[in-house]
Motif scaffolding. Structure first.
Motif, PDB file in Angstrom:
ATOM      1  N   ASP A  86       0.845  -1.181   0.000  1.00 21.17           N
ATOM      2  CA  ASP A  86       0.000   0.000   0.000  1.00 21.17           C
ATOM      3  C   ASP A  86       0.880   1.231   0.000  1.00 21.17           C
ATOM      4  O   ASP A  86       2.102   1.141   0.005  1.00 21.17           O
ATOM      5  N   MET A  87       0.233   2.370  -0.018  1.00 18.69           N
ATOM      6  CA  MET A  87       1.007   3.578  -0.275  1.00 18.69           C
ATOM      7  C   MET A  87       1.972   3.877   0.867  1.00 18.69           C
ATOM      8  O   MET A  87       3.002   4.495   0.651  1.00 18.69           O
ATOM      9  N   GLU A  88       1.638   3.418   2.060  1.00 14.78           N
ATOM     10  CA  GLU A  88       2.533   3.695   3.167  1.00 14.78           C
ATOM     11  C   GLU A  88       3.885   3.039   2.942  1.00 14.78           C
ATOM     12  O   GLU A  88       4.919   3.586   3.288  1.00 14.78           O
ATOM     13  N   LEU A 119      -0.093   8.075   1.139  1.00 12.52           N
ATOM     14  CA  LEU A 119       1.311   7.943   1.499  1.00 12.52           C
ATOM     15  C   LEU A 119       1.493   8.070   3.005  1.00 12.52           C
ATOM     16  O   LEU A 119       2.251   7.339   3.614  1.00 12.52           O
ATOM     17  N   PHE A 120       0.803   9.028   3.588  1.00  8.09           N
ATOM     18  CA  PHE A 120       0.922   9.191   5.034  1.00  8.09           C
ATOM     19  C   PHE A 120      -0.407   9.699   5.559  1.00  8.09           C
ATOM     20  O   PHE A 120      -1.166  10.349   4.849  1.00  8.09           O
ATOM     21  N   ALA A 121      -0.687   9.371   6.797  1.00  6.76           N
ATOM     22  CA  ALA A 121      -1.900   9.885   7.413  1.00  6.76           C
ATOM     23  C   ALA A 121      -1.599  11.274   7.947  1.00  6.76           C
ATOM     24  O   ALA A 121      -0.522  11.519   8.471  1.00  6.76           O
ATOM     25  N   LEU A 122      -2.565  12.164   7.770  1.00  5.03           N
ATOM     26  CA  LEU A 122      -2.337  13.525   8.248  1.00  5.03           C
ATOM     27  C   LEU A 122      -2.764  13.622   9.711  1.00  5.03           C
ATOM     28  O   LEU A 122      -3.865  14.044  10.020  1.00  5.03           O
ATOM     29  N   ASP A 123      -1.917  13.168  10.567  1.00  3.53           N
ATOM     30  CA  ASP A 123      -2.158  13.401  11.994  1.00  3.53           C
ATOM     31  C   ASP A 123      -0.805  13.473  12.700  1.00  3.53           C
ATOM     32  O   ASP A 123       0.226  13.563  12.038  1.00  3.53           O
ATOM     33  N   TYR A 124      -0.838  13.427  14.016  1.00  2.14           N
ATOM     34  CA  TYR A 124       0.408  13.708  14.718  1.00  2.14           C
ATOM     35  C   TYR A 124       1.484  12.653  14.481  1.00  2.14           C
ATOM     36  O   TYR A 124       2.652  12.912  14.653  1.00  2.14           O
ATOM     37  N   THR A 125       1.051  11.453  14.080  1.00  2.00           N
ATOM     38  CA  THR A 125       2.079  10.443  13.810  1.00  2.00           C
ATOM     39  C   THR A 125       2.989  10.884  12.679  1.00  2.00           C
ATOM     40  O   THR A 125       4.156  10.513  12.623  1.00  2.00           O
TER      41      THR A 125
END
Lengths: 420, 533, 474
Positions: B462-464, C436-442
């Protein structure tokens, strides 16, 4: 064993053991698990652990496992006093040897051990040796502490098997033959390494050095054996999970597509009863799984650390050998590194595979259950309850809570040496 | 339900060109004639032998290529930095390994691949029975575009490298063509995977669309219900609830249906779209007896033709009927998830090797580009790195392959997760107790259907992962460049020292320093070399 | 404040003019969106092709200055081009859609408020806290300072032609930040709606607390009914099965509860359901209970929640891709800002005016972009938390077993359906940059850890030799 003999044998068997029980229907689904027990009249001493008997006896002899008593074919008792004392004694000897070992490592005498490799590599060797000693000592300690829980786990597995035998007339086989192969592999590798070591030694060799080398090999071998034992236990649990899943799979919609409504109805009627059994078994298996995890995780973490270190240093040595501009590759070091690599990689693979397989099986149960479509309300409620429970509950075999052990761990492990 | 003529066109019909091409170059061993006439993939011994022959041929040719172009490398080894040399050595065979993995996996899976498409066909049939239509025609288009892109990229890389960077006066340089074979075969194999994955995604989306359609139709129905007169609405309720009973269909209701007509234009879309759909029906059989192919349940209704529209309108308000439909959709969803898993299993090793290849080649190409700009020599197989423009094309091609696969699998798993939400919408919009129960039950099941694509369980696609990998590539690149810098500095120092040594030697000879000077030089050498190393 | 930002973004052609009107002049709308990028591209290409008007081509510019300026310029070009392309791709359909959906949502919220009898006066005027104003003021002042500094320095260098280098140095970052501002605005609107919904849910929750009494009554009643119904032959099979499975079920449940305290309410509720679903209550009961109180809102609220989530999916789909280049640019600029500051500016500040200017430019813009990125992350995280909170409140309501729930299966099933749907949503959606990435504090954590590793590598880099070569250090 011929495939169709089991039916008759089973019937006989059941009559002998539990004549009061109604014979349950026989499922074609469970072919894979149907293996007759060895003979009907004389039960083997321990049908479940027959496959791993060898490894058990090795571990028992070295005091890592308690020498338990066989109460009945499905129950184990605590070890008798003399046996307990024997284990205790062996452990004491081991610790004494360890102390002696460390002492002699401090003395210049030990320098003999390191001559075989390059001069600068001595620190690595030191660390490796210390890690090995530490791992083994820890294994002994943890095993001594967990004597009771190991017996409990084994008892639980046996009880489960007994129930399965009573309900379905099936004795689960274990497919744990790999344990013997690995035992041979470990022994061979260690023997080969000893041979290489002694071969590399030059000049007069004091008996202390022999003891050192021998004990070092034994430590390595026993730690590895314990890991194989843990894998075998996991495999056994995995097979139980598989059995549960197979049982459940019989109700999944895609198995029932071809049947007519009446048959379907008849088939589904048995579902509530079976599901109950399945849930209970699943829960028990989860508990067993968790307790195995608790027993072994500390050892496994230690072993993983040791193993990663060894693998990395050996790869590094090999790399240096290949890329050195001299063009001469020392066959001795090559063999040495390859032996280590072979041993540790195979063990790591075995461990992560069996952990991964068991985790996968445990998590598949809910997925299979999701495939059961009941017409009426109760069926749906039964299904719902389990599914609700399993939504947030991902089972995992963790290394002391640090990380889950499966293929992805293996990936990370192989990833880190490259960057070093 | 099985009928002599298939209800839906098999998916494989769209794969014809791709199959012929992959058969020709030896990506798939399956039987050609069976595919042509029956559109099935079946095992074939001859195909296997042919494929093995091709595999051998490629391996031999590739080795020949490495050998013939390796001459330069061997002479260059001294001038290359060891790092470059080692990287070149490791990466020489990675393309070949990737190709061999693909082909061997295809050989092993030849029986199972056919089953996979058969399962997809069964799913299509079931979907069709639920009036959930999948349009396969775009797939053929997609395949064509992908093939075209592959050809363009391969040819461009090959020709531009050949023209610009290979010494084409020698006849042996023709062998350079072989260097494109592994990537080409790999891409063909991956197109199979990507397109099949795309097909799965379409099926998920079709399920979602069906559910959403149910919702919108019901909404329309509700607005119509509310917009109408109050006294009429009761009657309508009656009409709706008894929609499957023909006796109720009398003059009183006929007027209602006429009024319904205005909305029907919108809702007809559901039934009207059958015409343009390509999976569906083998074209003429639809037009002649379109409805009769469907399940008996639909047959009952089709004797009162205007009622079909009505049935569409109120499908959600009839809980028991809709239960069956939702159940079936849920089962199909599960089946698609299973197919996805099976597909992932079939291609797990090729994907792993592709990802490894992509990661390594991307890093290596950039590193060699850096080396080339520094006028250092690089391994001859990676000569495309000498030109920045070709490098960019190579990078786009390689990363495009990887990223597209990752992106598709991410999208597919998202689409599969979306189903639960759509299902709940049905429940919310109908606002019916029975339906809520059904929906809750099915939603729990959906929560337990999982489709996640991974490469042998090592990492999920997945994209991560992409994010992580891009970080990895940068950090490795920086490390490699730093090593290179250090090595270069060391080499420069040695060179300058050597020249200094030479001149000093001359001076020494001239002034006849003799033994003392050389010992002095030794001392200087050791002192200068130690900090550098 | 938001108006100012919108005007600004219209002025520099990032969002279409008249964005809320579906019908308007096409050329007028998109004119600015084409002119400004053309202007930018012409100055970018002009500088790079004609080799004039750019900082790198000045004599006073040494190699460090040239390298960093080039990096800044090309990074800006990458940022601006991707962002503009995505903005052009978006068109105004999105804005129109967003506004209409928002209006729909607002209408329903109003309706629900009326039913829930929340005092309207307070709710209408959206009261912004001091922190809100302070944040806006802070952001604006930071931006104004950045722009002022850049233009002043450039004016000092280039005189009246300063606009051309300005277009390639600060402008792309400004544009990127403004787009992020738009994102912030949309997310804050969404988050606001979530908050309002939560208030409504909370109201129901409080009411449920007050009206706890009927529970016992109903239980007795249902028990009675159970007794009555059991003997009927039709139910017999079911009943026997129920008996058959009750005890082990209970045991299972107990076990599950021990193992899983978080799922407790679920389990409890399932058991409730089992008791209840044997009986069918008639519809009349429901009306009697819910006629006047706010739980009548529940279905509407559930729908609303769903709609707002759909809205956020849409918003994220539009702005998420623009987040990726912005975050990347922010990351690179920050790293190089720190690097230049520590390795160059500390050592040789004040020696060369241009070098100082470039270094400060990096530092200022890294700070500005970081502030904007932080606000984006914060708001996205807030919106996520608010949506999660709704589910929590509903769970709480379910746990309290208010009368309206016990009396009617429908409500219970509705709430269960909502929570389940939320589970699905949780798996499906989170504010992210194209996955690609989650938009939160992580995300902050991951970037910081990545940045440290890069910085370690970069700080090892020996600059003294280069600086000495340039004559900046003796």
């Amino acid at each position: 064993m011929c495939p169709n003999s089991w039916v008759i044998e089973m019937a006989l068997h059941k009559e002998l053991l539990h004549p009061q029980l109604n014979p349950r229907r026989i499922r074609p689904v469970n072919q894979a698990f149907m293996r007759s027990t060895r003979g009907t009249n004389t039960l083997p001493a321990n049908p479940v652990f027959a496959d791993i008997q060898t490894i058990l006896s090795v571990l028992k002899a070295t005091g890592l496992l308690p020498i338990y008593e066989q109460l009945s074919s499905f129950e184990l008792g605590p070890p008798t006093k003399p046996n307990e004392f024997y284990s205790f004694f062996v452990r004491g000897v081991v610790h004494a040897l360890t102390i002696f070992n460390i002492y002699s490592l401090m003395t210049p005498n030990s320098a003999k051990l390191f001559i075989s490799l390059r001069e600068t590599d001595n620190v690595n060797q030191w660390i490796e040796l210390l890690l090995c000693i530490f791992t083994y000592t820890l294994t002994v300690f943890v095993c001594a502490r967990n004597t009771k829980s190991i017996i409990q786990v084994m008892n639980e597995i046996l009880k489960l098997d007994q129930e399965v035998l009573r309900q379905f007339g099936i004795a689960l086989s274990n497919h744990c033959n790999f344990s013997i192969k690995f035992l041979v592999l470990i022994a061979a590798c260690q023997a080969y390494i000893i041979f290489l070591r002694i071969n590399a030694l030059s000049g007069a060799v004091s008996p202390t050095t022999y003891i050192l080398i021998g004990f070092y090999a034994i430590q390595n071998g026993l730690t590895a054996t314990y890991i194989v034992f843990a894998s075998a236990l996991l495999r056994i649990v995995c097979i139980r999970f598989q059995f549960v899943n197979q049982l459940l799979n019989g109700y999944a919609y895609n198995r029932l597509l071809g049947k007519n409504p009446r048959q379907l109805q008849l088939h589904m009627d048995k579902f509530p009863e079976d599901s109950l059994y399945i849930y209970r078994t699943h829960n028990r298996l989860l508990r067993i799984y968790k307790s195995i995890n608790e027993c072994c995780s500390l050892i496994i973490v230690c072993f993983l650390g040791y193993s990663f270190y060894t693998v990395t240093t050996n790869w590094y040595n090999l790399f240096v050998q290949i890329t050195s501009n001299k063009g001469v590759i020392s066959s001795h070091i090559m063999q040495w590194c390859l032996a280590w690599l072979c041993l540790h990689t195979s063990l790591l693979t075995l461990l992560s595979r069996s952990c991964g397989a068991t985790t996968h099986e445990a998590n598949t149960t809910s997925q299979i259950l999701a495939r059961v479509y009941g017409k009426s309300k109760e069926f749906q409620n039964i299904i719902d309850k389990f599914l609700t429970k399993s939504i947030k509950q991902e089972v995992q075999f963790t290394a002391y809570g640090f990380f889950a052990i499966d293929n992805s761990t293996l990936f990370k492990v192989s990833y880190t040496p490259i960057s070093w | 339900m099985s009928q002599p003529t298939p209800i839906v066109q098999p998916l494989l019909l769209q794969f014809q060109q791709l199959f012929f091409l992959s058969k020709l170059v030896g990506v798939l061993p399956q039987d050609l004639t069976k595919f042509r006439f029956k559109n099935v993939l079946e095992k074939s011994r001859n195909g296997m032998i042919y494929m093995l022959g091709m595999l051998m041929l490629y391996i031999v040719l590739y080795n020949l290529l490495i050998y013939s172009f390796g001459e330069e490398d061997r002479s260059l080894k001294a001038t290359q930095s060891t790092l470059t040399f080692v990287i070149g050595l490791f990466l020489t065979y990675i393309g070949l390994i990737m190709m061999v993995t693909d082909q061997v996996t295809a050989l092993f899976n030849q029986g199972r691949l056919g089953d996979l498409y058969e399962r997809i066909r069964v799913v299509d049939e079931r979907l069709y029975r639920e009036q959930c239509l999948v349009d396969n025609s775009t797939i053929a288009k997609r395949i064509r575009i992908m093939l075209l892109m592959t050809f363009v990229f391969e040819l461009f890389i090959l020709l531009s490298t050949y023209v610009k960077l290979v010494d084409y006066t020698q006849w042996l340089s023709i062998l350079w063509i072989v260097s494109a074979i592994p990537t080409f075969i790999n891409t063909l194999d991956k197109i199979w995977f990507a397109v099949s994955l795309y097909a799965l995604k379409e099926r998920f989306e079709a399920i979602n669309a069906t559910l959403e359609d149910l919702v919108t139709e019901h909404e329309k129905f509700l607005t119509w219900l509310n917009g109408d007169d109050r006294n009429n609405s009761i009657e309508e309720h009656a009409a709706v609830e008894s929609v499957s009973q023909p006796p109720q269909y009398d003059t009183n209701l006929e007027y209602l249906y006429k009024e319904l007509g205005g909305i029907d234009v919108g809702s007809l879309r559901g039934s009207g779209s059958k015409g343009k759909n390509k999976v569906a029906p083998i074209a003429h059989s639809l037009n002649s007896f379109g409805e009769s192919i469907q399940s008996p349940r639909k047959l009952q209704q089709s004797n009162a033709t205007p009622m079909i529209n009505m049935a569409h309108e109120s499908e959600l308000s009839n809980a028991t009927k809709v239960e069956e439909k939702l159940n079936n959709l849920c089962q199909v969803h599960d089946e698609i998830c299973e197919i996805g898993k099976a597909m992932n299993g079939l291609w797990s090793y090729p994907i792993l090797s592709l990802m490894a290849y992509g990661f390594l080649i991307f890093t290596a190409q950039l590193y060699f580009l850096y080396c080339a700009t520094r006028a250092q020599s690089i391994p001859s197989l990676f000569r495309s790195a000498k030109s920045p423009f070709i490098t960019v094309v190579v990078l786009i091609y390689t990363s495009g392959k990887c990223i597209y696969l990752i992106y598709l699998s991410w999208k597919t798993s998202l689409a599969s997760k979306r189903t639960g939400i759509s299902l709940h919408k049905c429940g919310v919009v109908a606002d019916d107790n029975l339906l809520y129960e059904i929906v809750n039950h099915l939603s729990l099941k959906l929560l337990n259907h999982s489709v996640d694509f991974s490469a042998c369980g090592f990492f999920t696609l997945d994209m991560e992962t992409l994010y992580g990998v891009s970080g990895g590539i940068t950090s490795y690149l920086i490390i490699l460049i730093q090593f290179n810098l250090a090595a270069q500095q060391a080499k420069d120092a040695i060179n300058s020292f050597n020249s200094f040594n030479d001149t000093a030697g001359l001076v020494g000879a001239a002034t006849e320093f003799g033994n003392e000077s050389s010992s002095l030089f030794d001392l200087v050498t050791t002192t200068m070399m130690t900090p550098l190393n | 404040m938001i108006q100012v930002m919108n005007w600004l973004s219209m002025a520099i052609g990032l969002i279409p003019l008249n964005r809320q009107q579906a019908q308007s002049n096409f050329v007028l709308d998109y004119g600015m969106m084409v002119i400004v990028p053309c202007l930018y591209l012409s100055s970018y290409l002009g500088i790079n092709l004609m080799k004039s008007f750019g900082l790198p081509f000045l004599d006073a510019c040494n190699s460090v200055c040239r390298l960093s300026n080039n990096l800044f310029m090309h990074l800006g070009a990458f940022l601006y081009v991707t962002i503009t392309l995505l903005s052009l791709y978006r068109r105004k359909q999105f804005f129109v859609d967003f506004e209409t959906r928002l209006a729909e949502i607002d209408v329903v919220i109003q309706k629900c408020r009326r039913v829930a009898e929340l005092d309207k006066g307070r709710a209408q005027a959206v009261k912004h806290s001091v922190a809100y104003h302070f944040t806006w003021l802070f952001v604006f002042s930071v931006f104004i300072f950045a722009l002022y500094y850049d233009s002043k320095e450039l004016y000092a260098t280039f005189g009246e032609y300063a606009i051309i280098p300005f277009m390639v140095s600060s402008f792309p970052y400004l544009a990127g930040s403004i787009i992020q501002g738009e994102f912030i605005y949309h997310v804050s609107v969404i988050s606001n709606r979530f908050e309002q919904i939560n208030k409504l849910f909370e109201k129901i929750n409080q009411e449920a607390r007050h009206r706890h009494a009927p529970l016992t009554v109903f239980d007795i009643e249902s028990e009675g009914k159970k007794q009555e119904r059991k003997p009927t032959p039709a139910e017999k099979a079911a009943a026997t099965k129920a008996i058959y499975s009750t005890d082990p079920k209970l045991a299972d449940e107990l076990k599950a509860q021990k193992a899983l305290p978080t799922n407790q309410q679920n389990e409890l509720n399932t058991s409730d359901e089992e008791d209840e679903d044997i009986f069918d209550y008639n519809e009349g009961m429901m009306e009697e209970n819910t006629g006047t109180t706010s739980e009548a809102n529940l279905p509407d609220l559930f729908k609303l929640h769903d709609k707002i989530l759909a809205l956020s999916v849409m918003t994220n789909g539009e702005f998420g891709p623009q987040c990726v280049p912005y975050m990347a640019a922010c990351f690179v600029v920050s790293i190089f800002g720190i690097f230049l500051e520590t390795k160059v500016n500390f050592i040789v500040s004040g020696k060369s005016r241009l070098l100082d200017y470039v270094t400060y430019l990096y530092v200022i813009w890294s700070f500005t972009t970081m502030v904007v990125a932080y606000i984006v992350l914060r708001l996205c995280c807030n919106a996520n938390n608010h949506s999660k909170q709704s589910a929590m409140i509903v769970h709480e309501i379910m746990q309290k077993k208010p009368a309206f729930m016990l009396s009617n299966d429908l409500f219970y099933n509705k709430m269960k359906s909502f929570t389940l749907q939320f589970l699905h949503w949780e798996g499906y959606f989170q504010f992210n940059g194209i996955g690609l990435f989650a938009l939160d504090y992580t995300f902050i954590f991951s970037t910081v850890s990545a940045a440290t590793s890069y910085l370690i590598v970069l700080l090892q880099f020996d600059m003294t030799a280069i600086l000495r070569n340039e004559g900046l250090m003796t």
